[in-house]
Design a protein around this motif. Structure first.
Motif, PDB file in Angstrom:
ATOM      1  N   UNK A 123       0.779  -1.056  -0.119  1.00  0.00           N
ATOM      2  CA  UNK A 123      -0.052  -0.040  -0.092  1.00  0.00           C
ATOM      3  C   UNK A 123       0.979   1.096   0.009  1.00  0.00           C
ATOM      4  N   UNK A 127       1.208   4.040  -2.737  1.00  0.00           N
ATOM      5  CA  UNK A 127       1.269   5.698  -2.408  1.00  0.00           C
ATOM      6  C   UNK A 127       2.345   6.649  -2.669  1.00  0.00           C
ATOM      7  N   UNK A 162     -13.941   3.305   0.713  1.00  0.00           N
ATOM      8  CA  UNK A 162     -12.582   3.235   1.490  1.00  0.00           C
ATOM      9  C   UNK A 162     -11.979   2.303   1.803  1.00  0.00           C
ATOM     10  N   UNK A 164      -9.293  -1.103   2.420  1.00  0.00           N
ATOM     11  CA  UNK A 164      -7.862  -1.212   2.465  1.00  0.00           C
ATOM     12  C   UNK A 164      -7.416  -1.770   1.012  1.00  0.00           C
ATOM     13  N   UNK A 168      -8.919   2.744  -0.972  1.00  0.00           N
ATOM     14  CA  UNK A 168      -7.676   3.564  -0.711  1.00  0.00           C
ATOM     15  C   UNK A 168      -6.716   3.355  -1.691  1.00  0.00           C
ATOM     16  N   UNK A 172      -4.971   6.205  -4.293  1.00  0.00           N
ATOM     17  CA  UNK A 172      -3.486   6.391  -4.237  1.00  0.00           C
ATOM     18  C   UNK A 172      -3.041   6.332  -5.760  1.00  0.00           C
ATOM     19  N   UNK A 175      -4.115   9.241  -7.694  1.00  0.00           N
ATOM     20  CA  UNK A 175      -3.360  10.566  -7.174  1.00  0.00           C
ATOM     21  C   UNK A 175      -2.161  10.472  -8.060  1.00  0.00           C
ATOM     22  N   UNK A 181      -8.350  13.643  -6.532  1.00  0.00           N
ATOM     23  CA  UNK A 181      -9.134  12.613  -5.958  1.00  0.00           C
ATOM     24  C   UNK A 181      -9.913  12.957  -4.698  1.00  0.00           C
ATOM     25  N   UNK A 182     -11.187  12.383  -4.806  1.00  0.00           N
ATOM     26  CA  UNK A 182     -12.005  12.556  -3.857  1.00  0.00           C
ATOM     27  C   UNK A 182     -12.471  11.292  -3.338  1.00  0.00           C
ATOM     28  N   UNK A 183     -12.271  10.859  -1.881  1.00  0.00           N
ATOM     29  CA  UNK A 183     -12.832   9.721  -1.369  1.00  0.00           C
ATOM     30  C   UNK A 183     -14.289   9.677  -0.601  1.00  0.00           C
ATOM     31  N   UNK A 184     -15.175   9.141  -1.025  1.00  0.00           N
ATOM     32  CA  UNK A 184     -16.415   9.123  -0.364  1.00  0.00           C
ATOM     33  C   UNK A 184     -16.855   7.654   0.342  1.00  0.00           C
ATOM     34  N   UNK A 185     -17.747   7.681   1.163  1.00  0.00           N
ATOM     35  CA  UNK A 185     -18.223   6.359   1.806  1.00  0.00           C
ATOM     36  C   UNK A 185     -19.422   6.711   2.383  1.00  0.00           C
ATOM     37  N   UNK A 187     -20.301   7.573   5.395  1.00  0.00           N
ATOM     38  CA  UNK A 187     -20.769   8.753   6.208  1.00  0.00           C
ATOM     39  C   UNK A 187     -20.637  10.224   5.425  1.00  0.00           C
ATOM     40  N   UNK A 188     -20.490  10.083   4.128  1.00  0.00           N
ATOM     41  CA  UNK A 188     -20.362  11.073   3.206  1.00  0.00           C
ATOM     42  C   UNK A 188     -21.974  11.878   3.238  1.00  0.00           C
TER      43      UNK A 188
ATOM     44  N   UNK B 128      -4.874   2.527   7.854  1.00  0.00           N
ATOM     45  CA  UNK B 128      -5.653   1.260   8.193  1.00  0.00           C
ATOM     46  C   UNK B 128      -6.036   1.384   9.630  1.00  0.00           C
ATOM     47  N   UNK B 180     -15.410  13.179   4.166  1.00  0.00           N
ATOM     48  CA  UNK B 180     -15.140  13.041   2.798  1.00  0.00           C
ATOM     49  C   UNK B 180     -13.861  13.806   2.456  1.00  0.00           C
ATOM     50  N   UNK B 181     -13.007  13.007   1.696  1.00  0.00           N
ATOM     51  CA  UNK B 181     -11.617  13.792   1.543  1.00  0.00           C
ATOM     52  C   UNK B 181     -11.149  13.888   0.045  1.00  0.00           C
TER      53      UNK B 181
END
Lengths: 277, 277
Positions: A123, A127, A162, A164, A168, A172, A175, A181-185, A187-188, B128, B180-181
């Motif tokens: 990982x 990255x 998101x 692992x 994620x 990477x 990017x 890059x936007x990571x949603x999930x 809780x977005x 992680x 959200x990132x």
């Protein structure tokens, strides 16, 4: 269907390299597959991977372990394969039963044999742009974008999920290719409005037809990394098809690329371990 | 100024724990600082960190190396510190001279002594949610958000910058707290319009007053992780101040938190290595 076609090309190349490896070393590349418990879907996935190995001339060694296996016993089994010079790649089929520390098991795979790209070191290598094997599904998606002629540089990519080994590392790799890059999930806040800003959408949620057509910016590139019961992806295919510029099918899109990358990386690992170019 | 205040609290706590560590073990927590070459700014940073150690009762051991040091020699020096039981934490001041493989050097620091959180294993641990030390500046920013009472969960955080020790770990820590990132960088297409969607902005570009006030959504929380010549941050302070709900000052915001986290993590490393709670 670029997924199936690209996968075929990658595997043809892996098969050729396998022949060359055998000529040069007298050995075959060998993938060890570790399966804990008897989840039928996991058993099917492992069987598909082993069948693919057989077709390409790659050896596979299956290590089935009972569902009651402890983390320590699993790590010990992986360490044994790590120490065996005849094994070039190690695949631990996930998910593993809940009582096992999956991360500890993944991280017991040495980076040079981590052909499924699931370890922490792999990982970090993704990255930081270092040598190492990439997680197969995100790596397959990058190759699929290449096959479609999509250059992520400067584009806004939205990754939904998101995990692992998918969300994620996907972020990477995008990017590294200069996407924003936007990571949603889960809780977005307002997912549809974020997806609407995306040039590239990667759906990796594991919920059937979760991403709706109206969420998409017209002309977006949509990669469906979902594979749910009944051969349904994470994207509402018909709706999305009317707005997306490109939409990867399920099945026949990301799936074949994942296996193709696993084959390619297993052969590459064999060459590296033999010190061959 | 919550930065200075929170930093003071964290360091007071580290000083107390240092006393306790000495009572229990007869030793002091010890931070090794490795400085390659004679860049004046780097020398100043190392001096500041060592002075802070001295004030808190933490021992520091300085290892200055010539600018001509090779990667191999640097890795060897770090390995020696890694093997020394009297050293609890290792800080390699960056940037190192260009001919050195900085990543290889960072990764020579064992995870238990990586109190600056720069190694690949520490990065994966942040991503992680595993045990490990976080990169000090992003970790300091998370604590600063806590001090301001800002909960990132469900918020849209935009990180400007994608460096291995700031932008990327920042993204991972915000993601771990359910934001959200979005990660932006020099190749990002329309940066102002992306920043305008952010509830939380972290500026980590290293360009003076790069982020303009008009880019911000009114009411945004703005963290300035820049520190440029003339004590200027990455955010145009006066402009941004009129739109932001919160804006961390430079100096006195992120900077003191970074050093405070380094102290806290050094003391924590000492406790862990001694097997004490």
């Amino acid at each position: 269907m670029p997924g199936t076609e690209s996968a075929r090309e990658i595997m043809a190349c892996a098969a050729e390299r396998t022949v060359r490896f055998e000529q040069q070393t007298g050995e075959k590349p060998c993938l060890a597959t570790v399966l804990v418990g008897d989840d039928p879907a996991s058993a099917t996935y492992v069987r598909m991977k082993r069948n693919r190995c057989a077709k390409l001339g790659i050896e596979s060694r299956h290590v089935p372990l009972p569902a009651s296996t402890t983390t320590e016993a699993l790590v010990a089994a992986i360490t044994e394969l790590a120490d065996d010079p005849a094994v070039h790649g190690i695949l631990l089929q996930h998910p593993v039963p809940g009582h096992i520390d999956e991360r500890a098991a993944f991280d017991a795979i040495p980076v040079g044999k981590d052909v499924d790209g699931v370890g922490s070191s792999s990982f970090a290598a993704m990255a930081f742009g270092r040598d190492g094997f990439a997680s197969c599904t995100p790596a397959g998606i990058m190759r699929l974008l290449d096959a479609y002629g999509v250059d992520p540089s400067g584009k806004h990519a939205v990754v939904i999920g998101r995990s692992p080994i998918l969300g994620k590392p996907m972020a990477m790799l995008l990017l590294a290719r200069d996407a924003t890059v936007t990571v949603c999930h889960s809780k977005t806040g307002d997912l549809p409005s974020i997806v609407r800003t995306a040039d590239i959408v990667v759906a990796a949620v594991g919920k059937p037809e979760f991403v709706r057509g109206e969420w998409l910016k017209p002309g977006a590139v949509v990669v469906d990394a979902g594979y749910n019961e009944g051969n349904v992806g994470d994207v509402a295919f018909d709706e999305a098809g009317t707005r997306a510029q490109l939409l990867t099918p399920v099945p026949g899109g990301v799936g074949p690329m994942t296996i193709a990358l696993l084959m390619e990386q297993t052969v590459e690992a064999a060459f590296r371990q033999a010190g061959l170019p």
